[in-house]
Enzyme design. Structure first.
Site, PDB file in Angstrom:
ATOM      1  N   GLU A  89       0.932  -1.372   0.055  1.00 16.81           N
ATOM      2  CA  GLU A  89      -0.162  -0.015   0.097  1.00 16.81           C
ATOM      3  C   GLU A  89       0.713   1.200   0.114  1.00 16.81           C
ATOM      4  OE1 GLU A  89      -1.500   1.392   3.672  1.00 16.81           O
ATOM      5  OE2 GLU A  89      -1.077  -0.393   4.650  1.00 16.81           O
TER       6      GLU A  89
ATOM      7  N   LYS B  56      -5.260  -2.630  13.972  1.00 17.12           N
ATOM      8  CA  LYS B  56      -4.733  -1.638  14.863  1.00 17.12           C
ATOM      9  C   LYS B  56      -5.202  -1.775  16.302  1.00 17.12           C
ATOM     10  CE  LYS B  56      -3.516   1.246  10.808  1.00 17.12           C
ATOM     11  NZ  LYS B  56      -3.934   0.179   9.899  1.00 17.12           N
TER      12      LYS B  56
END
Length: 308
Positions: free
Chosen positions: A26, A160
Protein backbone atom coordinates in the site's frame (compact mmCIF):
# COMPACT_ATOMS: atom_id res chain seq x y z
CA UNK A 1 -13.63 -8.14 -9.64
CA UNK A 2 -14.05 -4.90 -11.56
CA UNK A 3 -11.24 -4.21 -14.01
CA UNK A 4 -9.61 -0.92 -13.11
CA UNK A 5 -7.73 1.15 -15.64
CA UNK A 6 -4.18 1.06 -14.33
CA UNK A 7 -0.59 0.98 -15.47
CA UNK A 8 1.73 -1.84 -14.49
CA UNK A 9 5.28 -0.88 -13.62
CA UNK A 10 7.76 -2.48 -16.02
CA UNK A 11 9.26 -4.88 -13.45
CA UNK A 12 5.86 -5.91 -12.12
CA UNK A 13 4.50 -6.45 -15.64
CA UNK A 14 7.44 -8.68 -16.54
CA UNK A 15 7.16 -10.65 -13.30
CA UNK A 16 3.44 -11.29 -13.69
CA UNK A 17 3.85 -12.40 -17.29
CA UNK A 18 6.60 -14.82 -16.25
CA UNK A 19 4.71 -16.17 -13.24
CA UNK A 20 7.28 -14.85 -10.79
CA UNK A 21 6.27 -13.91 -7.23
CA UNK A 22 4.92 -10.40 -6.67
CA UNK A 23 3.85 -8.71 -3.43
CA UNK A 24 1.42 -5.80 -3.36
CA UNK A 25 2.23 -2.89 -1.01
CA UNK A 26 0.00 0.00 0.00
CA UNK A 27 1.00 3.65 -0.35
CA UNK A 28 -1.09 5.11 2.48
CA UNK A 29 1.62 4.14 4.93
CA UNK A 30 4.00 6.26 2.84
CA UNK A 31 1.88 9.38 2.52
CA UNK A 32 -0.24 9.28 5.68
CA UNK A 33 1.10 6.65 8.07
CA UNK A 34 4.69 7.74 8.64
CA UNK A 35 6.22 11.19 9.18
CA UNK A 36 8.53 12.86 6.70
CA UNK A 37 11.32 12.22 5.84
CA UNK A 38 11.19 8.75 7.43
CA UNK A 39 8.31 7.73 5.17
CA UNK A 40 10.30 7.61 1.93
CA UNK A 41 13.26 5.87 3.56
CA UNK A 42 10.98 3.23 5.07
CA UNK A 43 9.07 2.76 1.81
CA UNK A 44 12.34 1.95 0.05
CA UNK A 45 13.31 -0.44 2.87
CA UNK A 46 9.98 -2.24 2.53
CA UNK A 47 10.54 -2.77 -1.19
CA UNK A 48 14.12 -3.89 -0.55
CA UNK A 49 12.90 -6.40 2.02
CA UNK A 50 10.52 -7.94 -0.52
CA UNK A 51 13.32 -8.21 -3.05
CA UNK A 52 15.70 -9.79 -0.55
CA UNK A 53 13.14 -12.53 0.11
CA UNK A 54 12.88 -13.31 -3.61
CA UNK A 55 9.77 -11.44 -4.78
CA UNK A 56 9.02 -8.28 -6.76
CA UNK A 57 7.47 -5.37 -4.84
CA UNK A 58 4.41 -3.68 -6.34
CA UNK A 59 3.65 -0.50 -4.41
CA UNK A 60 0.26 0.75 -5.58
CA UNK A 61 -0.81 4.38 -5.78
CA UNK A 62 -2.30 7.04 -8.03
CA UNK A 63 -0.19 9.66 -9.79
CA UNK A 64 -1.92 12.44 -11.68
CA UNK A 65 -5.16 10.47 -11.85
CA UNK A 66 -3.54 7.25 -13.11
CA UNK A 67 -3.43 4.14 -10.96
CA UNK A 68 0.00 2.55 -10.96
CA UNK A 69 0.72 -1.01 -9.85
CA UNK A 70 4.43 -0.87 -9.15
CA UNK A 71 5.38 2.75 -8.55
CA UNK A 72 8.88 3.66 -9.70
CA UNK A 73 11.17 5.58 -7.36
CA UNK A 74 10.23 8.99 -8.75
CA UNK A 75 6.52 8.25 -8.30
CA UNK A 76 7.11 6.87 -4.83
CA UNK A 77 9.06 10.00 -3.94
CA UNK A 78 6.23 12.18 -5.23
CA UNK A 79 3.63 10.49 -3.04
CA UNK A 80 5.96 10.64 -0.05
CA UNK A 81 6.91 14.31 -0.35
CA UNK A 82 4.19 16.41 -1.99
CA UNK A 83 1.30 17.97 -0.09
CA UNK A 84 -2.32 17.18 -0.79
CA UNK A 85 -2.03 13.47 -1.53
CA UNK A 86 -5.53 12.02 -1.15
CA UNK A 87 -6.24 8.93 0.94
CA UNK A 88 -8.03 6.58 -1.46
CA UNK A 89 -10.35 3.76 -0.56
CA UNK A 90 -12.16 1.81 -3.29
CA UNK A 91 -15.02 4.29 -3.48
CA UNK A 92 -12.60 7.17 -4.12
CA UNK A 93 -10.70 5.69 -7.07
CA UNK A 94 -12.96 6.84 -9.88
CA UNK A 95 -13.41 10.39 -8.58
CA UNK A 96 -9.67 10.75 -7.95
CA UNK A 97 -8.89 9.48 -11.44
CA UNK A 98 -11.38 11.84 -13.08
CA UNK A 99 -9.97 14.83 -11.22
CA UNK A 100 -6.34 13.99 -11.90
CA UNK A 101 -5.44 13.55 -8.24
CA UNK A 102 -2.37 12.15 -6.58
CA UNK A 103 -3.55 9.48 -4.17
CA UNK A 104 -2.35 6.85 -1.75
CA UNK A 105 -4.27 3.58 -1.62
CA UNK A 106 -5.61 2.14 1.62
CA UNK A 107 -5.72 -1.57 2.47
CA UNK A 108 -9.13 -1.80 0.78
CA UNK A 109 -8.10 -0.05 -2.43
CA UNK A 110 -4.73 -1.80 -2.59
CA UNK A 111 -6.39 -5.20 -2.16
CA UNK A 112 -8.93 -4.48 -4.90
CA UNK A 113 -6.40 -3.12 -7.39
CA UNK A 114 -3.84 -5.84 -6.66
CA UNK A 115 -6.44 -8.53 -7.26
CA UNK A 116 -7.50 -6.91 -10.52
CA UNK A 117 -3.84 -6.94 -11.58
CA UNK A 118 -3.46 -10.63 -10.75
CA UNK A 119 -1.43 -10.25 -7.54
CA UNK A 120 -2.39 -12.68 -4.79
CA UNK A 121 -0.33 -11.57 -1.79
CA UNK A 122 -0.33 -8.21 -0.03
CA UNK A 123 1.76 -6.96 2.91
CA UNK A 124 0.59 -4.19 5.21
CA UNK A 125 1.07 -3.11 8.81
CA UNK A 126 -2.31 -3.37 10.51
CA UNK A 127 -5.75 -3.99 9.11
CA UNK A 128 -8.59 -1.53 9.52
CA UNK A 129 -11.66 -2.67 11.40
CA UNK A 130 -14.58 -1.79 13.62
CA UNK A 131 -13.99 1.42 15.56
CA UNK A 132 -14.75 1.82 19.21
CA UNK A 133 -18.27 3.10 19.83
CA UNK A 134 -19.28 1.76 16.41
CA UNK A 135 -22.69 0.84 17.81
CA UNK A 136 -23.40 4.58 17.90
CA UNK A 137 -21.23 5.85 15.05
CA UNK A 138 -21.44 2.93 12.58
CA UNK A 139 -17.74 3.60 11.96
CA UNK A 140 -16.22 0.56 10.30
CA UNK A 141 -13.30 0.37 7.91
CA UNK A 142 -14.01 -0.40 4.27
CA UNK A 143 -11.13 -2.90 4.53
CA UNK A 144 -13.53 -5.48 5.96
CA UNK A 145 -16.23 -5.49 3.29
CA UNK A 146 -13.64 -5.23 0.52
CA UNK A 147 -11.80 -8.30 1.81
CA UNK A 148 -15.13 -10.14 1.92
CA UNK A 149 -15.18 -10.04 -1.90
CA UNK A 150 -11.48 -9.92 -2.70
CA UNK A 151 -9.53 -13.21 -2.80
CA UNK A 152 -6.14 -11.95 -1.64
CA UNK A 153 -3.84 -13.04 1.17
CA UNK A 154 -3.11 -10.10 3.48
CA UNK A 155 -0.13 -10.38 5.80
CA UNK A 156 -0.61 -8.01 8.73
CA UNK A 157 0.00 -7.65 12.46
CA UNK A 158 -3.72 -8.07 13.18
CA UNK A 159 -5.82 -4.94 13.41
CA UNK A 160 -4.66 -1.68 14.87
CA UNK A 161 -5.00 -1.73 18.65
CA UNK A 162 -6.83 1.61 18.55
CA UNK A 163 -9.86 -0.31 17.20
CA UNK A 164 -12.42 -2.67 18.72
CA UNK A 165 -10.51 -5.89 18.08
CA UNK A 166 -13.20 -8.29 19.28
CA UNK A 167 -15.91 -6.68 17.16
CA UNK A 168 -13.59 -6.70 14.15
CA UNK A 169 -13.01 -10.44 14.49
CA UNK A 170 -16.75 -10.99 14.73
CA UNK A 171 -17.31 -8.98 11.54
CA UNK A 172 -14.58 -10.89 9.70
CA UNK A 173 -16.29 -14.14 10.63
CA UNK A 174 -19.67 -12.86 9.45
CA UNK A 175 -18.17 -11.63 6.18
CA UNK A 176 -16.47 -14.96 5.52
CA UNK A 177 -12.90 -13.66 5.64
CA UNK A 178 -10.45 -16.35 6.75
CA UNK A 179 -8.03 -15.59 9.58
CA UNK A 180 -4.97 -17.68 10.43
CA UNK A 181 -2.25 -16.94 12.92
CA UNK A 182 1.33 -17.29 11.76
CA UNK A 183 2.92 -19.56 14.34
CA UNK A 184 0.36 -18.44 16.91
CA UNK A 185 -3.18 -19.20 18.09
CA UNK A 186 -3.61 -15.68 19.46
CA UNK A 187 -4.65 -12.68 17.41
CA UNK A 188 -2.05 -9.88 17.46
CA UNK A 189 -2.90 -6.25 18.21
CA UNK A 190 -0.52 -4.34 15.93
CA UNK A 191 1.74 -2.63 18.50
CA UNK A 192 1.04 -5.54 20.87
CA UNK A 193 1.93 -9.18 20.38
CA UNK A 194 -1.37 -10.41 21.79
CA UNK A 195 -4.69 -8.56 21.48
CA UNK A 196 -6.40 -10.98 23.84
CA UNK A 197 -8.38 -13.18 21.42
CA UNK A 198 -7.95 -16.81 20.38
CA UNK A 199 -7.76 -17.98 16.77
CA UNK A 200 -9.16 -21.21 15.38
CA UNK A 201 -6.35 -21.79 12.91
CA UNK A 202 -2.59 -21.46 12.80
CA UNK A 203 0.01 -22.01 10.08
CA UNK A 204 3.70 -22.65 10.60
CA UNK A 205 5.41 -21.81 7.31
CA UNK A 206 5.06 -19.83 4.08
CA UNK A 207 4.60 -23.15 2.30
CA UNK A 208 1.60 -23.95 4.47
CA UNK A 209 0.01 -20.60 3.61
CA UNK A 210 0.66 -21.31 -0.06
CA UNK A 211 -1.06 -24.69 0.38
CA UNK A 212 -4.11 -22.93 1.85
CA UNK A 213 -4.25 -20.60 -1.16
CA UNK A 214 -3.89 -23.54 -3.55
CA UNK A 215 -6.67 -25.47 -1.79
CA UNK A 216 -8.95 -22.47 -2.07
CA UNK A 217 -8.38 -22.29 -5.83
CA UNK A 218 -8.92 -26.03 -6.23
CA UNK A 219 -12.21 -25.96 -4.34
CA UNK A 220 -13.59 -23.36 -6.73
CA UNK A 221 -15.83 -21.96 -4.03
CA UNK A 222 -16.22 -18.19 -4.11
CA UNK A 223 -14.40 -16.75 -1.14
CA UNK A 224 -12.94 -13.54 0.17
CA UNK A 225 -9.53 -12.70 1.54
CA UNK A 226 -7.26 -14.60 3.86
CA UNK A 227 -5.69 -12.69 6.74
CA UNK A 228 -2.32 -14.03 7.85
CA UNK A 229 -1.83 -12.53 11.30
CA UNK A 230 1.87 -12.16 11.99
CA UNK A 231 2.57 -11.01 15.56
CA UNK A 232 5.65 -9.17 16.74
CA UNK A 233 7.89 -11.11 19.11
CA UNK A 234 7.15 -10.14 22.71
CA UNK A 235 10.50 -8.40 23.09
CA UNK A 236 9.79 -6.19 20.05
CA UNK A 237 6.29 -4.98 20.95
CA UNK A 238 5.49 -1.58 22.39
CA UNK A 239 5.57 -1.62 26.19
CA UNK A 240 1.96 -2.64 27.08
CA UNK A 241 1.67 -0.15 29.96
CA UNK A 242 2.88 2.69 27.73
CA UNK A 243 0.51 1.52 25.00
CA UNK A 244 -2.55 1.48 27.26
CA UNK A 245 -1.79 4.89 28.74
CA UNK A 246 -1.16 6.45 25.33
CA UNK A 247 -4.31 4.94 23.86
CA UNK A 248 -6.49 6.26 26.70
CA UNK A 249 -5.02 9.73 26.22
CA UNK A 250 -5.51 9.56 22.46
CA UNK A 251 -9.13 8.48 22.71
CA UNK A 252 -9.86 11.37 25.05
CA UNK A 253 -8.22 13.82 22.64
CA UNK A 254 -10.15 12.29 19.76
CA UNK A 255 -13.44 13.03 21.49
CA UNK A 256 -12.32 16.51 22.50
CA UNK A 257 -11.34 17.44 18.95
CA UNK A 258 -14.37 15.79 17.31
CA UNK A 259 -12.27 13.68 14.92
CA UNK A 260 -14.30 11.05 13.03
CA UNK A 261 -14.20 8.79 9.99
CA UNK A 262 -11.00 8.12 8.09
CA UNK A 263 -9.22 10.90 10.00
CA UNK A 264 -9.31 8.82 13.20
CA UNK A 265 -6.48 6.40 12.40
CA UNK A 266 -3.85 8.96 11.26
CA UNK A 267 -4.81 11.19 14.21
CA UNK A 268 -4.27 8.43 16.76
CA UNK A 269 -1.10 7.14 15.10
CA UNK A 270 0.35 10.67 15.18
CA UNK A 271 -0.57 10.90 18.87
CA UNK A 272 1.18 7.60 19.55
CA UNK A 273 4.29 8.81 17.75
CA UNK A 274 4.39 12.03 19.74
CA UNK A 275 3.41 10.62 23.13
CA UNK A 276 5.80 7.68 22.98
CA UNK A 277 8.65 9.89 21.70
CA UNK A 278 9.04 7.80 18.57
CA UNK A 279 8.87 4.38 20.20
CA UNK A 280 5.62 3.52 18.42
CA UNK A 281 7.13 4.56 15.09
CA UNK A 282 10.02 2.15 15.58
CA UNK A 283 7.53 -0.62 16.34
CA UNK A 284 5.45 0.32 13.29
CA UNK A 285 8.51 0.03 11.06
CA UNK A 286 9.43 -3.36 12.53
CA UNK A 287 5.88 -4.55 11.86
CA UNK A 288 5.79 -3.64 8.19
CA UNK A 289 9.29 -4.95 7.47
CA UNK A 290 8.50 -8.30 9.11
CA UNK A 291 5.23 -8.53 7.19
CA UNK A 292 6.90 -7.64 3.90
CA UNK A 293 9.44 -10.41 4.43
CA UNK A 294 6.78 -13.01 5.27
CA UNK A 295 4.52 -11.94 2.39
CA UNK A 296 7.41 -12.28 -0.05
CA UNK A 297 8.20 -15.77 1.22
CA UNK A 298 4.54 -16.72 0.85
CA UNK A 299 4.49 -15.33 -2.70
CA UNK A 300 7.62 -17.34 -3.55
CA UNK A 301 6.08 -20.50 -2.13
CA UNK A 302 2.80 -19.86 -3.96
CA UNK A 303 4.59 -19.31 -7.27
CA UNK A 304 6.50 -22.54 -6.76
CA UNK A 305 3.27 -24.40 -5.99
CA UNK A 306 1.55 -22.98 -9.07
CA UNK A 307 4.39 -24.11 -11.32
CA UNK A 308 4.32 -27.75 -10.21
Amino acid sequence: MTNFHFRLGTEVDEALRAGRPVVALESTIVSHGLPRPDNLHVARRIEATVREAGAVPATIGMVGGRLVVGLDDAELTRLATVDGVAKLSVRDLAVAAATGADGATTVAATSAVATAAGIGVFATGGLGGVHREAAQTFDESADLVTLARTPIAVVCAGVKSILDVGATLERLETLGVGVVGYRTRRFPGFYLTDAGFDLDWSVDSPEQVAAVLAARRQHGVQSGGLIVANPLPVDEQLDPALHDRTLAEGLALLERDGVTGKAVTPYLLAHFHSATEGASLAVNVRIILRNADLAARIAVAAARTAST
